[in-house]
Design a protein around this motif. Structure first.
Motif, PDB file in Angstrom:
ATOM      1  N   GLU A  91       3.045  -6.115 -14.420  1.00 53.83           N
ATOM      2  CA  GLU A  91       3.422  -4.801 -13.940  1.00 53.83           C
ATOM      3  C   GLU A  91       2.241  -3.821 -13.933  1.00 53.83           C
ATOM      4  O   GLU A  91       1.972  -3.142 -14.924  1.00 53.83           O
ATOM      5  N   PRO A  92       1.539  -3.696 -12.820  1.00 54.46           N
ATOM      6  CA  PRO A  92       0.488  -2.680 -12.728  1.00 54.46           C
ATOM      7  C   PRO A  92       1.102  -1.284 -12.740  1.00 54.46           C
ATOM      8  O   PRO A  92       2.192  -1.059 -12.193  1.00 54.46           O
ATOM      9  N   GLY A  93       0.415  -0.329 -13.346  1.00 52.88           N
ATOM     10  CA  GLY A  93       0.957   1.021 -13.380  1.00 52.88           C
ATOM     11  C   GLY A  93      -0.078   2.062 -13.735  1.00 52.88           C
ATOM     12  O   GLY A  93      -1.213   1.745 -14.129  1.00 52.88           O
ATOM     13  N   LEU A 122       0.853  -1.183   0.000  1.00 51.71           N
ATOM     14  CA  LEU A 122       0.000   0.000   0.000  1.00 51.71           C
ATOM     15  C   LEU A 122       0.890   1.234   0.000  1.00 51.71           C
ATOM     16  O   LEU A 122       1.701   1.425   0.915  1.00 51.71           O
ATOM     17  N   ASP A 123       0.766   2.058  -1.023  1.00 53.15           N
ATOM     18  CA  ASP A 123       1.578   3.266  -1.167  1.00 53.15           C
ATOM     19  C   ASP A 123       0.699   4.504  -1.078  1.00 53.15           C
ATOM     20  O   ASP A 123      -0.387   4.560  -1.672  1.00 53.15           O
ATOM     21  N   ARG A 124       1.231   5.503  -0.384  1.00 58.70           N
ATOM     22  CA  ARG A 124       0.579   6.809  -0.296  1.00 58.70           C
ATOM     23  C   ARG A 124       1.603   7.837  -0.758  1.00 58.70           C
ATOM     24  O   ARG A 124       2.524   8.196  -0.015  1.00 58.70           O
ATOM     25  N   MET A 133      -2.171   3.965  -3.745  1.00 59.55           N
ATOM     26  CA  MET A 133      -2.193   2.816  -4.656  1.00 59.55           C
ATOM     27  C   MET A 133      -2.046   1.524  -3.866  1.00 59.55           C
ATOM     28  O   MET A 133      -1.326   1.488  -2.867  1.00 59.55           O
ATOM     29  N   CYS A 134      -2.706   0.477  -4.328  1.00 59.01           N
ATOM     30  CA  CYS A 134      -2.667  -0.803  -3.628  1.00 59.01           C
ATOM     31  C   CYS A 134      -2.432  -1.936  -4.624  1.00 59.01           C
ATOM     32  O   CYS A 134      -3.127  -2.029  -5.645  1.00 59.01           O
ATOM     33  N   CYS A 173      -4.526  -5.209  -8.557  1.00 57.92           N
ATOM     34  CA  CYS A 173      -4.299  -3.801  -8.233  1.00 57.92           C
ATOM     35  C   CYS A 173      -5.625  -3.059  -8.295  1.00 57.92           C
ATOM     36  O   CYS A 173      -6.551  -3.459  -9.016  1.00 57.92           O
ATOM     37  N   ARG A 174      -5.701  -1.985  -7.522  1.00 56.95           N
ATOM     38  CA  ARG A 174      -6.896  -1.158  -7.561  1.00 56.95           C
ATOM     39  C   ARG A 174      -6.854  -0.327  -8.837  1.00 56.95           C
ATOM     40  O   ARG A 174      -5.976   0.520  -9.015  1.00 56.95           O
TER      41      ARG A 174
END
Length: 338
Positions: free
Chosen positions: A300-302, A179-181, A329-330, A276-277
């Motif tokens: 690779e989600p992006g 989980l990135d913020r 992002m999750c 990925c969301r």
């Protein structure tokens, strides 16, 4: 195996680290000497190594002792050896379960308003700050193992984008969540490109491996890939001097808002899911590289295509963060035994 409730489990243990935790270590040889390597485990069969000094990315990963992640010939390399220009990123890339690309560039070297950018940007070579680990029981009664830290992508007179990352695993589940913020802490708008370059290798990847995904649009990156688009879902045995192929996937999201690519290998007895969301990460990039010695499948989600900042701007899909704006992002990786 079912671990039951906290009250049922604790009488069997001296410490929770008997079944789940983080072992903090520092590498002591070769190009990786002095680099932190933290092993996460949760009694599910899934174990992985987090590199706090490489953008809190993830290196080796195994399931019941079986390798899952592809590792490059460079091995573990400390960030001090990073050469930011051109394609020199490839000289210090470790591979691994997760390599984060961005934030000013994803794709090949290019010229941008922020200056010349090398392959895939700098995130993967920035040591994280405020790094910590802990284990705790959440409100749902699950035991959680967690690694957290901040990756500051900054420059005087330039960008000030800080990614606060949380990596979690839950006791007994062969899953990991990233989980990135990402926050723009600067006073001007900043480009924000993000690609989760996730790399899978043998024996999960072999001639028996294939993708199992819902019907969706598949876009080849170039003319060479267009010639082979009908073969995107299957893998081959190692081929000398194989020219890499890249495909873009527009996979529909489920009711939970997550899109999923599933890689299945009956011979290995495993299936791996990357989810990925889609709201924040609308694109799945597939890197197909069955080259001898470089035998890897990238999922690779992006929020962009790996074509460099200028071309993404031309496409009208270059993401930017306004001052104070946050993008959360999750990404989840899970393994199923067949």
């Amino acid at each position: 195996m079912k671990f039951g409730k906290k009250s049922e489990l604790l009488p069997h243990l001296g410490r929770m680290e008997q079944v789940a935790g983080v072992r903090r270590a520092v590498l002591d040889d070769g190009k990786g000497r002095g680099m932190r390597a933290w092993d996460m485990y949760n009694a599910s069969g899934l174990a992985l190594t987090v590199y706090p000094d490489r953008g809190l990315d993830i290196g080796p990963a195994t399931y019941n002792g079986l390798p899952v992640a592809w590792m490059s010939r460079n091995g573990a390399v400390a960030p001090a050896f990073f050469e930011a220009t051109g394609f020199n990123w490839l000289r210090t890339w470790c591979g691994g379960l997760l390599t984060t690309c961005g934030v000013l560039n994803v794709g090949g070297p290019c010229d941008t308003p922020e200056g010349a950018q090398g392959l895939h940007g700098r995130h993967n070579h920035i040591p994280a700050e405020n790094v910590n680990s802990r284990g705790y029981w959440n409100e749902a009664g699950e035991y959680v193992v967690e690694v957290t830290g901040d990756v500051a992508h900054t420059s005087v007179f330039g960008e000030n984008v800080v990614t606060s990352r949380t990596i979690t695993m839950k006791l007994g589940r062969p899953e990991v969540e990233i989980l990135d913020r990402a926050e723009n802490r600067g006073s001007s708008t900043a480009p924000f490109m993000r690609l989760y370059h996730m790399n899978y290798g043998w024996p999960l990847v072999s001639g028996a491996a294939y993708f199992d995904v819902p019907d969706h649009e598949v876009i080849p990156q170039n003319d060479h890939c267009r010639e082979h688009v009908g073969e995107w879902a299957r893998f081959a045995e190692p081929v000398a001097n194989f020219p890499e192929q890249v495909f873009y996937h527009d996979i529909p999201a489920g009711a939970d808002g997550f899109a999923t690519m599933k890689l299945v290998n009956p011979d290995a007895g495993l299936a791996l899911r990357v989810s990925c969301r889609k709201k924040e990460l609308p694109y799945f990039v597939q890197w197909k590289m069955p080259g001898a010695g470089e035998y890897v499948c990238g999922i690779e989600p992006g929020n962009c295509y790996p074509e460099g900042q200028p071309k993404n701007a031309e496409r009208g899909i270059l993401r930017r963060l306004e001052p104070g704006e946050v993008s959360e992002m999750c990404v989840r990786v899970a393994i199923d035994a067949l």
